[in-house]
Enzyme design. Structure first.
Site, PDB file in Angstrom:
ATOM      1  N   ASP A 247      -1.622  -7.653  -6.454  1.00 31.59           N
ATOM      2  CA  ASP A 247      -2.171  -6.594  -5.619  1.00 31.59           C
ATOM      3  C   ASP A 247      -2.607  -5.401  -6.469  1.00 31.59           C
ATOM      4  O   ASP A 247      -2.048  -5.167  -7.539  1.00 31.59           O
ATOM      5  CB  ASP A 247      -1.095  -6.139  -4.620  1.00 31.59           C
ATOM      6  CG  ASP A 247      -1.704  -5.515  -3.382  1.00 31.59           C
ATOM      7  OD1 ASP A 247      -2.941  -5.505  -3.263  1.00 31.59           O
ATOM      8  OD2 ASP A 247      -0.944  -5.038  -2.525  1.00 31.59           O
TER       9      ASP A 247
ATOM     10  N   HIS B 211      -8.049  -1.820  -1.300  1.00 30.53           N
ATOM     11  CA  HIS B 211      -6.949  -2.767  -1.496  1.00 30.53           C
ATOM     12  C   HIS B 211      -7.587  -4.044  -2.017  1.00 30.53           C
ATOM     13  O   HIS B 211      -8.564  -4.510  -1.432  1.00 30.53           O
ATOM     14  CB  HIS B 211      -6.248  -3.144  -0.180  1.00 30.53           C
ATOM     15  CG  HIS B 211      -5.913  -2.000   0.720  1.00 30.53           C
ATOM     16  ND1 HIS B 211      -4.616  -1.675   1.037  1.00 30.53           N
ATOM     17  CD2 HIS B 211      -6.692  -1.121   1.396  1.00 30.53           C
ATOM     18  CE1 HIS B 211      -4.615  -0.657   1.873  1.00 30.53           C
ATOM     19  NE2 HIS B 211      -5.857  -0.301   2.106  1.00 30.53           N
TER      20      HIS B 211
ATOM     21  N   ARG C  60       5.979 -11.958   4.930  1.00 30.01           N
ATOM     22  CA  ARG C  60       5.259 -11.981   6.207  1.00 30.01           C
ATOM     23  C   ARG C  60       5.773 -13.156   7.005  1.00 30.01           C
ATOM     24  O   ARG C  60       5.827 -14.281   6.504  1.00 30.01           O
ATOM     25  CB  ARG C  60       3.757 -12.147   5.970  1.00 30.01           C
ATOM     26  CG  ARG C  60       3.174 -10.922   5.276  1.00 30.01           C
ATOM     27  CD  ARG C  60       1.703 -11.111   5.024  1.00 30.01           C
ATOM     28  NE  ARG C  60       1.190  -9.997   4.214  1.00 30.01           N
ATOM     29  CZ  ARG C  60      -0.033  -9.944   3.729  1.00 30.01           C
ATOM     30  NH1 ARG C  60      -0.882 -10.936   3.957  1.00 30.01           N
ATOM     31  NH2 ARG C  60      -0.407  -8.911   3.019  1.00 30.01           N
TER      32      ARG C  60
ATOM     33  N   HIS D 114      -4.430  -1.231  -5.833  1.00 29.70           N
ATOM     34  CA  HIS D 114      -5.078  -0.225  -4.999  1.00 29.70           C
ATOM     35  C   HIS D 114      -5.863   0.710  -5.891  1.00 29.70           C
ATOM     36  O   HIS D 114      -5.356   1.163  -6.911  1.00 29.70           O
ATOM     37  CB  HIS D 114      -4.042   0.537  -4.172  1.00 29.70           C
ATOM     38  CG  HIS D 114      -3.387  -0.335  -3.139  1.00 29.70           C
ATOM     39  ND1 HIS D 114      -2.232  -1.023  -3.389  1.00 29.70           N
ATOM     40  CD2 HIS D 114      -3.765  -0.665  -1.889  1.00 29.70           C
ATOM     41  CE1 HIS D 114      -1.917  -1.740  -2.317  1.00 29.70           C
ATOM     42  NE2 HIS D 114      -2.828  -1.550  -1.392  1.00 29.70           N
TER      43      HIS D 114
ATOM     44  N   CYS E 153       0.795  -1.239   0.000  1.00 30.15           N
ATOM     45  CA  CYS E 153       0.000   0.000   0.000  1.00 30.15           C
ATOM     46  C   CYS E 153       0.826   1.286   0.000  1.00 30.15           C
ATOM     47  O   CYS E 153       0.575   2.164  -0.827  1.00 30.15           O
ATOM     48  CB  CYS E 153      -0.973   0.017   1.168  1.00 30.15           C
ATOM     49  SG  CYS E 153      -1.373  -1.577   1.853  1.00 30.15           S
TER      50      CYS E 153
ATOM     51  N   LYS F 233     -13.499  -6.019   5.052  1.00 32.92           N
ATOM     52  CA  LYS F 233     -13.078  -6.659   3.808  1.00 32.92           C
ATOM     53  C   LYS F 233     -14.040  -7.736   3.368  1.00 32.92           C
ATOM     54  O   LYS F 233     -14.788  -8.295   4.175  1.00 32.92           O
ATOM     55  CB  LYS F 233     -11.671  -7.249   3.972  1.00 32.92           C
ATOM     56  CG  LYS F 233     -11.555  -8.244   5.106  1.00 32.92           C
ATOM     57  CD  LYS F 233     -10.128  -8.782   5.245  1.00 32.92           C
ATOM     58  CE  LYS F 233     -10.078  -9.836   6.326  1.00 32.92           C
ATOM     59  NZ  LYS F 233      -8.936 -10.718   6.253  1.00 32.92           N
TER      60      LYS F 233
ATOM     61  N   GLN G 296       1.776 -11.075  -4.475  1.00 31.26           N
ATOM     62  CA  GLN G 296       0.346 -10.794  -4.610  1.00 31.26           C
ATOM     63  C   GLN G 296       0.022 -10.199  -5.975  1.00 31.26           C
ATOM     64  O   GLN G 296       0.836  -9.471  -6.541  1.00 31.26           O
ATOM     65  CB  GLN G 296      -0.088  -9.771  -3.556  1.00 31.26           C
ATOM     66  CG  GLN G 296       0.083 -10.235  -2.127  1.00 31.26           C
ATOM     67  CD  GLN G 296      -0.325  -9.131  -1.158  1.00 31.26           C
ATOM     68  OE1 GLN G 296       0.109  -7.992  -1.277  1.00 31.26           O
ATOM     69  NE2 GLN G 296      -1.177  -9.475  -0.214  1.00 31.26           N
TER      70      GLN G 296
HETATM   71 ZN    ZN Z   1      -2.937  -2.526   0.392  1.00 24.91          ZN
END
Ligand code: ZN
Length: 377
Positions: free
Chosen positions: A113, A240, A93, A115, A64, A194, A111
């Protein structure tokens, strides 16, 4: 790696179609960034840290902040929104070693990912878009989806009013899409509620794949703004979302889901070409080269083994297409086709077969057997 690259190609195509910009951001940042984002307070136990000349750094557990910095690289007006940034984001992680599990739960996570920075009145439409895109992806693989809505956890940042708004927006999107979901109270992210997307694998275990998270906190903490129609500065919302979840886990899920019998378009080896006898080796190589030149992953198996044994081995390896070539095939420019799940389909002109396979790959078609079992289920 072949599967990874095919998923990447799919991901790029969807990014283009759904108007995401692909970006890449660093994996290591000063600890100050993580203090500002709230990760230091709420997520530190899962992070990896290092230090250089007395300056502390943290490996990113989430992408992020990098995307916030890209957003802030220029002034944004209401006309620029929604801004959708997508990254194959490598995060780390820390997980207790007892919980690590094959490709399904790893420390090094890539990911898919993204945004989305948008106005508050655009949130519902953007969440709907994410749900639709997720459905597009899961349909492609015949994966059945279970949806969970997770609400405010005890360990959180932000006011109750913002949480009320955020939870209402996600619920509204789910209702609007007429999707059934389970409520998972108290399991939201520390910055927002979420929607989690789960699937059940071939032996009944449930895995989380995608997640769509709404966040009004991060824009607050990083002072993210856009200029409104009224010329004043406003706070955008931030969504996200990851839909494969991670490439690692998604590939693990695909291996389980298909039992190794992958659809043609992601099969590591798509076509095995098997000569009946040594004297057909040259023709077998010619066939494999022709297919390879067309972009199909084909190999001629020229080992000194009986053709019966080679067929059995290719079937064990779940190669989707097996081509047997002997005297007649070499003479006529044909191939004898065996398709996984369909058996022996007889001789076909090589050109016709090549065109058919290319179409099946381009359309990313599911194998007939998978479609049947999905319908029965
Ligand atoms: Zn994020």
């Amino acid at each position: 790696m072949v599967i990874w690259n095919e998923l990447t190609a799919l991901w790029r195509e969807l990014n283009r179609n759904w108007r995401y910009q692909e970006v890449r951001t660093p994996i290591i940042y000063s600890v100050d960034v993580w203090k500002q984002s709230g990760h230091w307070d709420k997520y530190r136990d899962h992070m990896f840290f290092t230090e250089k000349d007395g300056r502390p750094f943290g490996l990113k557990p989430m992408n992020c902040p990098g995307h916030v910095f890209i957003y802030q690289d220029q002034r944004r007006s209401y006309r620029d929104l929604p801004l959708r940034l997508a990254e194959q984001g490598l995060v780390h992680r820390d997980e207790p070693s007892g919980t690590l599990h094959g490709l399904m739960r790893v420390i090094h996570i890539t990911q898919d990912d993204a945004h989305i920075f948008c106005r508050h009145d655009q949130v519902q439409e953007e969440v709907l878009g994410c749900l639709e895109l997720a459905q597009t992806i899961y349909d492609l693989f015949g994966l059945d989806l279970r949806i969970e809505l997770s609400t405010r956890p005890e360990n959180r940042i932000g006011s109750d009013e913002l949480w009320d708004d955020a939870e209402a927006a996600l619920e509204g999107a789910l209702r609007h899409a007429r999707l059934e979901y389970d409520l998972n109270e108290g399991d939201g992210a520390f910055y927002g509620p979420k929607i989690d997307l789960h699937m059940t694998d071939s032996i009944g275990r449930s895995w989380q794949m995608g997640t769509i998270q709404l966040d009004y906190q991060m824009p607050e903490r990083f002072d993210v703004t856009y200029t409104g129609e009224d010329n004043a500065e406003h706070r955008p919302a931030m969504i996200h979302r990851a839909l494969f979840g991670s490439f690692e886990r998604f590939i693990g899920i695909l291996i389980e889901h298909f039992g190794g019998a992958f659809p043609l378009w992601i099969a590591p080896l798509q076509v095995a070409v098997l000569p009946v006898a040594d004297r057909h080796n040259a023709y077998a190589e010619e066939v494999a080269e022709d297919l390879t030149a067309a972009g199909i992953r084909a190999e001629a198996d020229l080992r000194a083994e009986s053709v019966g044994r080679k067929i059995a081995q290719s079937e064990t390896h779940k190669v989707p297409v097996i081509l047997v070539v002997g005297d007649r095939e070499a003479q006529d420019g044909t191939v004898s086709v065996r398709r996984r799940g369909e058996g022996n389909l007889g001789a076909r002109p090589l050109q016709d077969l090549r065109d058919e396979l290319l179409e099946e790959i381009r359309e990313r078609r599911l194998p007939a057997s998978t479609v049947d079992s999905t319908q029965e289920a």
